[in-house]
Motif scaffolding. Structure first.
Motif, PDB file in Angstrom:
ATOM      1  N   LEU A  82     -25.785 -49.138  -8.820  1.00  0.00           N
ATOM      2  CA  LEU A  82     -26.391 -49.847  -9.941  1.00  0.00           C
ATOM      3  C   LEU A  82     -25.301 -50.393 -10.850  1.00  0.00           C
ATOM      4  N   LEU A  83     -25.263 -51.701 -11.014  1.00  0.00           N
ATOM      5  CA  LEU A  83     -24.341 -52.365 -11.941  1.00  0.00           C
ATOM      6  C   LEU A  83     -25.157 -52.941 -13.085  1.00  0.00           C
ATOM      7  N   PHE A  84     -24.692 -52.732 -14.294  1.00  0.00           N
ATOM      8  CA  PHE A  84     -25.438 -53.142 -15.475  1.00  0.00           C
ATOM      9  C   PHE A  84     -24.749 -54.309 -16.176  1.00  0.00           C
ATOM     10  N   CYS A  85     -25.545 -55.264 -16.630  1.00  0.00           N
ATOM     11  CA  CYS A  85     -25.040 -56.418 -17.375  1.00  0.00           C
ATOM     12  C   CYS A  85     -25.792 -56.513 -18.692  1.00  0.00           C
ATOM     13  N   LEU A  86     -25.042 -56.808 -19.741  1.00  0.00           N
ATOM     14  CA  LEU A  86     -25.637 -56.986 -21.062  1.00  0.00           C
ATOM     15  C   LEU A  86     -25.575 -58.467 -21.413  1.00  0.00           C
ATOM     16  N   HIS A  87     -26.714 -59.035 -21.756  1.00  0.00           N
ATOM     17  CA  HIS A  87     -26.824 -60.448 -22.116  1.00  0.00           C
ATOM     18  C   HIS A  87     -26.856 -60.516 -23.637  1.00  0.00           C
ATOM     19  N   THR A  88     -25.767 -60.979 -24.236  1.00  0.00           N
ATOM     20  CA  THR A  88     -25.663 -60.990 -25.693  1.00  0.00           C
ATOM     21  C   THR A  88     -25.649 -62.421 -26.216  1.00  0.00           C
ATOM     22  N   THR A  89     -25.931 -62.546 -27.496  1.00  0.00           N
ATOM     23  CA  THR A  89     -25.848 -63.827 -28.195  1.00  0.00           C
ATOM     24  C   THR A  89     -24.998 -63.633 -29.436  1.00  0.00           C
ATOM     25  N   MET A  90     -24.767 -64.693 -30.163  1.00  0.00           N
ATOM     26  CA  MET A  90     -23.981 -64.624 -31.401  1.00  0.00           C
ATOM     27  C   MET A  90     -24.675 -63.755 -32.450  1.00  0.00           C
ATOM     28  N   HIS A  91     -25.966 -63.530 -32.309  1.00  0.00           N
ATOM     29  CA  HIS A  91     -26.713 -62.712 -33.267  1.00  0.00           C
ATOM     30  C   HIS A  91     -26.474 -61.217 -33.064  1.00  0.00           C
ATOM     31  N   ASP A  92     -25.967 -60.822 -31.897  1.00  0.00           N
ATOM     32  CA  ASP A  92     -25.688 -59.408 -31.631  1.00  0.00           C
ATOM     33  C   ASP A  92     -24.323 -59.065 -32.220  1.00  0.00           C
ATOM     34  N   LYS A  93     -24.310 -58.095 -33.096  1.00  0.00           N
ATOM     35  CA  LYS A  93     -23.086 -57.710 -33.796  1.00  0.00           C
ATOM     36  C   LYS A  93     -22.146 -56.960 -32.861  1.00  0.00           C
ATOM     37  N   SER A  94     -20.850 -57.170 -33.052  1.00  0.00           N
ATOM     38  CA  SER A  94     -19.857 -56.461 -32.235  1.00  0.00           C
ATOM     39  C   SER A  94     -19.822 -54.992 -32.621  1.00  0.00           C
ATOM     40  N   GLY A  95     -19.314 -54.183 -31.724  1.00  0.00           N
ATOM     41  CA  GLY A  95     -19.208 -52.750 -31.974  1.00  0.00           C
ATOM     42  C   GLY A  95     -19.369 -51.969 -30.695  1.00  0.00           C
ATOM     43  N   LYS A  96     -19.325 -50.649 -30.816  1.00  0.00           N
ATOM     44  CA  LYS A  96     -19.534 -49.774 -29.664  1.00  0.00           C
ATOM     45  C   LYS A  96     -20.995 -49.356 -29.653  1.00  0.00           C
ATOM     46  N   TYR A  97     -21.623 -49.581 -28.505  1.00  0.00           N
ATOM     47  CA  TYR A  97     -23.040 -49.269 -28.344  1.00  0.00           C
ATOM     48  C   TYR A  97     -23.207 -48.271 -27.198  1.00  0.00           C
ATOM     49  N   SER A  98     -24.259 -47.497 -27.268  1.00  0.00           N
ATOM     50  CA  SER A  98     -24.583 -46.584 -26.169  1.00  0.00           C
ATOM     51  C   SER A  98     -26.094 -46.573 -25.973  1.00  0.00           C
ATOM     52  N   ALA A  99     -26.488 -46.135 -24.783  1.00  0.00           N
ATOM     53  CA  ALA A  99     -27.914 -46.054 -24.463  1.00  0.00           C
ATOM     54  C   ALA A  99     -28.146 -44.831 -23.597  1.00  0.00           C
ATOM     55  N   ASN A 100     -29.326 -44.284 -23.669  1.00  0.00           N
ATOM     56  CA  ASN A 100     -29.703 -43.150 -22.829  1.00  0.00           C
ATOM     57  C   ASN A 100     -30.425 -43.654 -21.590  1.00  0.00           C
ATOM     58  N   PHE A 101     -30.017 -43.125 -20.438  1.00  0.00           N
ATOM     59  CA  PHE A 101     -30.645 -43.434 -19.166  1.00  0.00           C
ATOM     60  C   PHE A 101     -31.402 -42.198 -18.710  1.00  0.00           C
ATOM     61  N   SER A 102     -32.526 -42.384 -18.059  1.00  0.00           N
ATOM     62  CA  SER A 102     -33.233 -41.250 -17.461  1.00  0.00           C
ATOM     63  C   SER A 102     -33.968 -41.726 -16.212  1.00  0.00           C
ATOM     64  N   PHE A 103     -34.216 -40.776 -15.317  1.00  0.00           N
ATOM     65  CA  PHE A 103     -34.963 -41.056 -14.101  1.00  0.00           C
ATOM     66  C   PHE A 103     -36.352 -40.470 -14.275  1.00  0.00           C
ATOM     67  N   ILE A 104     -37.360 -41.260 -13.941  1.00  0.00           N
ATOM     68  CA  ILE A 104     -38.753 -40.860 -14.122  1.00  0.00           C
ATOM     69  C   ILE A 104     -39.430 -40.859 -12.759  1.00  0.00           C
ATOM     70  N   THR A 105     -40.155 -39.789 -12.457  1.00  0.00           N
ATOM     71  CA  THR A 105     -40.945 -39.763 -11.226  1.00  0.00           C
ATOM     72  C   THR A 105     -42.419 -39.837 -11.613  1.00  0.00           C
ATOM     73  N   SER A 106     -43.172 -40.533 -10.792  1.00  0.00           N
ATOM     74  CA  SER A 106     -44.603 -40.636 -11.065  1.00  0.00           C
ATOM     75  C   SER A 106     -45.358 -40.620  -9.746  1.00  0.00           C
ATOM     76  N   ASP A 107     -46.589 -40.163  -9.815  1.00  0.00           N
ATOM     77  CA  ASP A 107     -47.478 -40.123  -8.662  1.00  0.00           C
ATOM     78  C   ASP A 107     -48.341 -41.358  -8.638  1.00  0.00           C
ATOM     79  N   ILE A 108     -48.568 -41.886  -7.472  1.00  0.00           N
ATOM     80  CA  ILE A 108     -49.503 -42.981  -7.295  1.00  0.00           C
ATOM     81  C   ILE A 108     -50.717 -42.419  -6.575  1.00  0.00           C
ATOM     82  N   PRO A 109     -51.903 -42.570  -7.156  1.00  0.00           N
ATOM     83  CA  PRO A 109     -53.097 -41.990  -6.524  1.00  0.00           C
ATOM     84  C   PRO A 109     -53.423 -42.628  -5.192  1.00  0.00           C
TER      85      PRO A 109
END
Length: 188
Positions: free
Chosen positions: A161-188
């Protein structure tokens, strides 16, 4: 899963060996065996920094795939300008994910939260984040993205998995972080 199968086979063989000893008086013995195997999902993941040779190979493959597909924005090194207002940044890490399940009704998805700056004062919406799975086209996190679909689970599935961030001039510079999680679900 193989251990569980072995235990079931050993249990059945034990029953078949013990029952004939008691069946001497009654020549007709009927045996019913029921086994319930619990649903199981196996997920392994490894974060690869941009200095890892595997990350470099995935990023190079991603760049090649983007150019071949003639996408609107092409990836060169870690960032490129699509137009005056948008910049795409290939994040400096990848996730190497291995998935398997014994339940054909299970789906495994990746969930990502909004990117938050240090101190949490600024947010970049998760919808600006995209993922390329095994060099495929970008999928934006408008909703959770499926990594393992129904009926795919019996064999070990390996994904880069490679991640890309699409930013614009409105997005302020700085160090950002995000939480990732894996979700499992049942399909009936």
């Amino acid at each position: 899963m193989n251990i569980l199968r072995s235990l079931i086979i050993v249990s059945i063989l034990t029953l078949l060996v013990v029952l004939p000893a008691y069946a001497e008086d009654d020549p007709l013995v009927r045996l019913t065996v029921k086994a319930k195997i619990k649903s199981n999902v196996h997920i392994e993941w490894e974060k690869l920094p941009d200095t890892d040779p595997r990350y470099i190979a995935f990023a190079k493959n991603r760049t090649t795939q983007s150019v071949k597909k003639n996408e609107k924005c092409q990836f060169f090194a870690l960032a490129s300008h699509c137009n005056r207002n948008e910049k795409i940044i290939l994040l400096p890490f990848a996730l190497l994910v291995k998935l398997r399940t014994n339940d054909p009704t299970k789906i495994v998805k990746i969930h990502v939260e909004n990117l938050k700056s240090e101190g949490g004062k600024r947010i970049i919406p998760v919808e600006k984040l995209s993922v390329s799975i095994n060099g495929g086209s970008d999928q934006f996190f408008i909703e959770d993205i499926a990594l393992l679909q129904q009926q795919e689970g019996s064999e070990l599935k390996e994904l880069a998995l490679l991640f890309c961030l699409h930013t614009t001039m409105h997005d302020k510079s700085g160090k950002y972080s995000a939480n990732f999680s894996f979700i499992t679900s049942d399909i009936p």
